[in-house]
Design a protein around this motif. Structure first.
Motif, PDB file in Angstrom:
ATOM      1  N   SER A   1       0.632  -1.134   0.145  1.00 16.20           N
ATOM      2  CA  SER A   1      -0.042  -0.143   0.109  1.00 16.20           C
ATOM      3  C   SER A   1       0.887   1.294  -0.014  1.00 16.20           C
ATOM      4  CB  SER A   1      -0.890  -0.082   1.202  1.00 16.20           C
ATOM      5  OG  SER A   1      -0.351  -0.330   2.413  1.00 16.20           O
ATOM      6  N   PRO A   2       1.973   1.394   0.724  1.00 17.34           N
ATOM      7  CA  PRO A   2       2.772   2.530   0.480  1.00 17.34           C
ATOM      8  C   PRO A   2       3.505   2.737  -0.823  1.00 17.34           C
ATOM      9  CG  PRO A   2       3.430   1.241   2.384  1.00 17.34           C
ATOM     10  CD  PRO A   2       2.542   0.473   1.709  1.00 17.34           C
ATOM     11  N   ILE A   3       3.607   1.494  -1.701  1.00 19.94           N
ATOM     12  CA  ILE A   3       4.044   1.718  -3.057  1.00 19.94           C
ATOM     13  C   ILE A   3       2.990   2.353  -3.907  1.00 19.94           C
ATOM     14  CG2 ILE A   3       4.529   0.565  -5.036  1.00 19.94           C
ATOM     15  CD1 ILE A   3       5.719  -1.639  -3.296  1.00 19.94           C
ATOM     16  N   VAL A   4       1.659   2.120  -3.676  1.00 22.44           N
ATOM     17  CA  VAL A   4       0.563   2.878  -4.381  1.00 22.44           C
ATOM     18  C   VAL A   4       0.476   4.262  -3.943  1.00 22.44           C
ATOM     19  CG1 VAL A   4      -2.107   2.760  -4.915  1.00 22.44           C
ATOM     20  CG2 VAL A   4      -0.632   0.668  -4.559  1.00 22.44           C
ATOM     21  N   LYS A   5       0.716   4.425  -2.552  1.00 20.13           N
ATOM     22  CA  LYS A   5       0.488   5.877  -2.088  1.00 20.13           C
ATOM     23  C   LYS A   5       1.235   6.737  -2.464  1.00 20.13           C
ATOM     24  CE  LYS A   5      -0.128   8.484   2.275  1.00 20.13           C
ATOM     25  NZ  LYS A   5       0.213   8.287   3.650  1.00 20.13           N
ATOM     26  N   THR A   6       2.889   6.278  -2.817  1.00 20.88           N
ATOM     27  CA  THR A   6       3.889   7.043  -3.162  1.00 20.88           C
ATOM     28  C   THR A   6       3.757   7.450  -4.679  1.00 20.88           C
ATOM     29  OG1 THR A   6       5.379   5.894  -1.702  1.00 20.88           O
ATOM     30  CG2 THR A   6       6.386   7.076  -3.720  1.00 20.88           C
ATOM     31  N   ILE A   7       3.370   6.451  -5.237  1.00 20.80           N
ATOM     32  CA  ILE A   7       3.104   6.728  -6.882  1.00 20.80           C
ATOM     33  C   ILE A   7       1.936   7.729  -7.034  1.00 20.80           C
ATOM     34  CG2 ILE A   7       2.426   5.710  -9.005  1.00 20.80           C
ATOM     35  CD1 ILE A   7       3.933   2.982  -8.416  1.00 20.80           C
ATOM     36  N   LEU A   8       0.783   7.625  -6.164  1.00 19.79           N
ATOM     37  CA  LEU A   8      -0.544   8.344  -6.585  1.00 19.79           C
ATOM     38  C   LEU A   8       0.219   9.863  -6.158  1.00 19.79           C
ATOM     39  CD1 LEU A   8      -3.212   6.318  -5.374  1.00 19.79           C
ATOM     40  CD2 LEU A   8      -2.375   6.685  -7.641  1.00 19.79           C
ATOM     41  N   GLY A   9       0.638   9.910  -4.886  1.00 18.10           N
ATOM     42  CA  GLY A   9       1.159  11.372  -4.340  1.00 18.10           C
ATOM     43  C   GLY A   9       2.158  11.869  -5.414  1.00 18.10           C
ATOM     44  N   TRP A  10       3.110  11.105  -6.073  1.00 15.31           N
ATOM     45  CA  TRP A  10       4.016  11.492  -7.108  1.00 15.31           C
ATOM     46  C   TRP A  10       3.225  12.270  -8.077  1.00 15.31           C
ATOM     47  CZ3 TRP A  10       4.581   9.848 -12.110  1.00 15.31           C
ATOM     48  CH2 TRP A  10       5.666  10.533 -13.007  1.00 15.31           C
ATOM     49  N   MET A  11       2.206  11.653  -8.512  1.00 13.46           N
ATOM     50  CA  MET A  11       1.517  11.920  -9.752  1.00 13.46           C
ATOM     51  C   MET A  11       0.730  13.307  -9.411  1.00 13.46           C
ATOM     52  SD  MET A  11       1.171  11.556 -12.804  1.00 13.46           S
ATOM     53  CE  MET A  11       0.825  12.966 -13.600  1.00 13.46           C
ATOM     54  N   ASP A  12       0.197  13.514  -8.153  1.00 15.56           N
ATOM     55  CA  ASP A  12      -0.434  14.652  -7.583  1.00 15.56           C
ATOM     56  C   ASP A  12       0.447  15.808  -7.585  1.00 15.56           C
ATOM     57  OD1 ASP A  12      -2.698  13.240  -6.934  1.00 15.56           O
ATOM     58  OD2 ASP A  12      -2.144  13.014  -4.664  1.00 15.56           O
ATOM     59  N   LYS A  13       1.657  15.480  -7.399  1.00 14.63           N
ATOM     60  CA  LYS A  13       2.634  16.600  -7.407  1.00 14.63           C
ATOM     61  C   LYS A  13       2.888  17.207  -8.853  1.00 14.63           C
ATOM     62  CE  LYS A  13       4.729  16.388  -2.880  1.00 14.63           C
ATOM     63  NZ  LYS A  13       6.147  16.241  -2.077  1.00 14.63           N
ATOM     64  N   ILE A  14       3.238  16.051  -9.781  1.00 15.59           N
ATOM     65  CA  ILE A  14       3.533  16.437 -11.181  1.00 15.59           C
ATOM     66  C   ILE A  14       2.496  16.998 -11.857  1.00 15.59           C
ATOM     67  CG2 ILE A  14       3.953  15.409 -13.363  1.00 15.59           C
ATOM     68  CD1 ILE A  14       6.259  15.162 -11.315  1.00 15.59           C
ATOM     69  N   SER A  15       1.232  16.769 -11.528  1.00 16.53           N
ATOM     70  CA  SER A  15      -0.001  17.378 -12.207  1.00 16.53           C
ATOM     71  C   SER A  15      -0.248  18.656 -11.779  1.00 16.53           C
ATOM     72  CB  SER A  15      -1.275  16.554 -11.780  1.00 16.53           C
ATOM     73  OG  SER A  15      -1.621  16.747 -10.455  1.00 16.53           O
ATOM     74  N   ILE A  16       0.353  19.396 -10.577  1.00  9.49           N
ATOM     75  CA  ILE A  16       0.229  20.686 -10.388  1.00  9.49           C
ATOM     76  C   ILE A  16       1.654  21.434 -10.546  1.00  9.49           C
ATOM     77  CG2 ILE A  16      -1.760  20.316  -8.790  1.00  9.49           C
ATOM     78  CD1 ILE A  16       0.215  20.427  -6.403  1.00  9.49           C
ATOM     79  N   GLY A  17       2.424  20.789 -11.347  1.00  6.00           N
ATOM     80  CA  GLY A  17       3.693  21.512 -11.729  1.00  6.00           C
ATOM     81  C   GLY A  17       4.846  21.486 -10.693  1.00  6.00           C
ATOM     82  N   GLN A  18       4.585  20.633  -9.677  1.00  9.62           N
ATOM     83  CA  GLN A  18       5.884  20.403  -8.655  1.00  9.62           C
ATOM     84  C   GLN A  18       6.795  19.240  -8.948  1.00  9.62           C
ATOM     85  OE1 GLN A  18       4.320  20.038  -4.718  1.00  9.62           O
ATOM     86  NE2 GLN A  18       3.278  22.300  -4.868  1.00  9.62           N
ATOM     87  N   ALA A  19       7.988  19.476  -9.109  1.00  8.06           N
ATOM     88  CA  ALA A  19       9.080  18.591  -9.145  1.00  8.06           C
ATOM     89  C   ALA A  19       9.094  17.492  -8.189  1.00  8.06           C
ATOM     90  CB  ALA A  19      10.182  19.181  -9.811  1.00  8.06           C
ATOM     91  N   ASP A  20       9.224  16.242  -8.242  1.00 10.82           N
ATOM     92  CA  ASP A  20       9.575  15.312  -7.213  1.00 10.82           C
ATOM     93  C   ASP A  20      10.172  14.312  -7.677  1.00 10.82           C
ATOM     94  OD1 ASP A  20       9.326  13.717  -4.964  1.00 10.82           O
ATOM     95  OD2 ASP A  20       6.970  13.401  -5.282  1.00 10.82           O
ATOM     96  N   THR A  21      11.590  14.125  -7.117  1.00 11.62           N
ATOM     97  CA  THR A  21      12.448  13.283  -7.446  1.00 11.62           C
ATOM     98  C   THR A  21      12.816  12.363  -6.147  1.00 11.62           C
ATOM     99  OG1 THR A  21      14.254  14.510  -7.251  1.00 11.62           O
ATOM    100  CG2 THR A  21      13.616  14.154  -9.400  1.00 11.62           C
ATOM    101  N   ARG A  22      12.137  12.232  -5.229  1.00 12.27           N
ATOM    102  CA  ARG A  22      12.196  11.431  -3.933  1.00 12.27           C
ATOM    103  C   ARG A  22      12.418  10.028  -4.316  1.00 12.27           C
ATOM    104  NH1 ARG A  22       7.528  12.224  -0.143  1.00 12.27           N
ATOM    105  NH2 ARG A  22       6.394  12.206  -2.249  1.00 12.27           N
ATOM    106  N   GLN A  23      13.173   9.157  -3.519  1.00 12.69           N
ATOM    107  CA  GLN A  23      13.339   8.020  -3.710  1.00 12.69           C
ATOM    108  C   GLN A  23      12.898   7.180  -2.515  1.00 12.69           C
ATOM    109  OE1 GLN A  23      17.273   7.116  -5.225  1.00 12.69           O
ATOM    110  NE2 GLN A  23      16.781   7.773  -7.115  1.00 12.69           N
ATOM    111  N   VAL A  24      11.796   6.369  -2.211  1.00 13.94           N
ATOM    112  CA  VAL A  24      11.313   5.890  -1.191  1.00 13.94           C
ATOM    113  C   VAL A  24      11.472   4.516  -1.055  1.00 13.94           C
ATOM    114  CG1 VAL A  24       9.305   5.509   0.230  1.00 13.94           C
ATOM    115  CG2 VAL A  24       9.670   7.749  -1.260  1.00 13.94           C
ATOM    116  N   SER A  25      11.934   3.878  -0.144  1.00  9.39           N
ATOM    117  CA  SER A  25      11.877   2.230   0.393  1.00  9.39           C
ATOM    118  C   SER A  25      11.217   2.011   1.377  1.00  9.39           C
ATOM    119  CB  SER A  25      13.511   2.020   0.616  1.00  9.39           C
ATOM    120  OG  SER A  25      14.561   2.349  -0.459  1.00  9.39           O
TER     121      SER A  25
END
Length: 355
Positions: free
Chosen positions: A314-338
């Motif tokens: 579930s954290p994998i899904v949450k991370t990807i959806l959160g990344w897309m939320d930021k990208i869709s409003i123009g915020q860069a996000d290059t965090r790497q989550v383990s």
């Protein structure tokens, strides 16, 4: 030809209900499961499964036992819609539960989502072929599953929003989410060494071995050395990702100096390998210890219990959806989550066979 996608009845029902929710058919509460089952002409189990999928996607919220689920209305000011493409390592990845959760979660956020018609395996993990495909696609953002370092480097060097789900991200500035699996490998080697194992192997694909071993492979070799066990190419036999070569690789291992333990990096490969070996009279844990570095629901039905790495997706899904939320409003996000993982010893690990 467009790839044929097989969806379970629950997935089909959830897609229908999702469309109804997004269309505003229910403004406050979702009808009860019995009413929905009658309306769609399906069983209660199918509706129950569909509602669980909607809950994972955040479209319905439980109010407690015996109460109707509340519908979470879409935002009145949604973020701009994007074309998102999921580039899988192999075509079967698109049927994994958590990748489907990513797929439908992005759709629920208003994005247009599709799977790439060809997988990285089908494109031979060739960065040039991947580049040509990306340039032909209308996708503006990418989810890349288990890409090689060369493929992920190509994405990181171009102005294309992309997140790596697993894959070789060493020294790359790219958004990523994966599993912190190397400690589990070290734990496995330590445990096997205590049980008297000396010939421990991990089946490796070409992209994880060359041009140099991945972090996972290096951790395995380092721990073997730390335990005073012999280290060589024998410990990392390479196969090309095909059905025939998988079986060839297994058969060749057991011809002269059979391994006492085999590690499979995917649960489906574990099941295929276990079945292939059992047909040849090689049984775990009597003749060999077998370990899977992932988990499938069917593992719960297995006897003996399968030794495997376990982690929460579930954290994998949450991370990807959160990344897309930021990208869709123009915020860069290059965090790497383990995501952390643990070893479930199970019953397919045992003492090293004698001889």
């Amino acid at each position: 030809m467009k790839p044929f996608e097989v969806r379970s009845p629950a997935e089909q029902a959830s897609q229908h209900l999702r469309q109804e929710i997004l269309a505003g058919s229910w403004s406050e509460y979702l009808p009860g499961e019995a009413a929905l089952a009658a309306e769609l002409g399906v069983g209660r189990d199918t509706i129950s499964g569909a509602v669980k999928i909607l809950a994972k996607q955040g479209l319905v919220i439980s109010q407690g036992a015996g109460k109707r689920r509340r519908v979470k209305a879409p935002s009145k000011k949604p973020a701009p819609s994007w074309q998102v493409e999921i580039l899988c390592f192999e075509s079967t990845d698109r049927h994994l539960d958590y990748i489907l959760d990513v797929f439908y979660g992005l759709i629920a956020r208003g994005h247009q989502v599709k799977f790439s018609p060809k997988s990285l395996q089908e494109m031979k993990m060739d960065p040039n072929r991947v580049a040509r495909h990306v340039k032909r696609s209308n996708a503006g953002a990418w989810v890349v599953v288990a890409g090689s370092n060369e493929v992920l480097r190509w994405f990181s060097q171009h102005d294309i929003p992309a997140i790596a789900l697993y894959g070789r991200i060493e020294s790359l500035k790219i958004a990523a989410v994966g599993v912190k699996i190397t400690p589990v490998y070290r734990s496995i080697v330590k445990r096997l060494a205590k049980l008297g194992h000396e010939r421990i192997v991990k089946l490796s694909r070409y992209e994880t071995r060359f041009p140099n071993p991945s972090l996972i492979e290096r951790a395995l070799l380092e721990e073997l050395h730390a335990q005073g066990l012999p280290v060589s190419d024998y410990n990392l036999p390479v196969w090309d990702g095909s059905f025939n070569d998988f079986h060839r690789c297994l058969d060749s291992l057991f011809q002269i100096s059979p391994p006492t333990a085999v590690i499979f990096n995917q649960p489906d490969l574990f099941l295929a390998g276990q079945a292939h070996l059992s047909q040849r009279g090689v049984i775990a844990p009597r003749d060999v210890s077998l370990i899977s570095m992932g988990e499938l629901p069917v593992f719960a039905w297995h006897d003996p219990p399968i030794s495997h790495a376990q982690f929460d997706t579930s954290p994998i899904v949450k991370t990807i959806l959160g990344w897309m939320d930021k990208i869709s409003i123009g915020q860069a996000d290059t965090r790497q989550v383990s995501i952390p993982a643990v070893l479930i010893e199970g019953g397919t690990i045992g003492a090293a066979p004698k001889g």
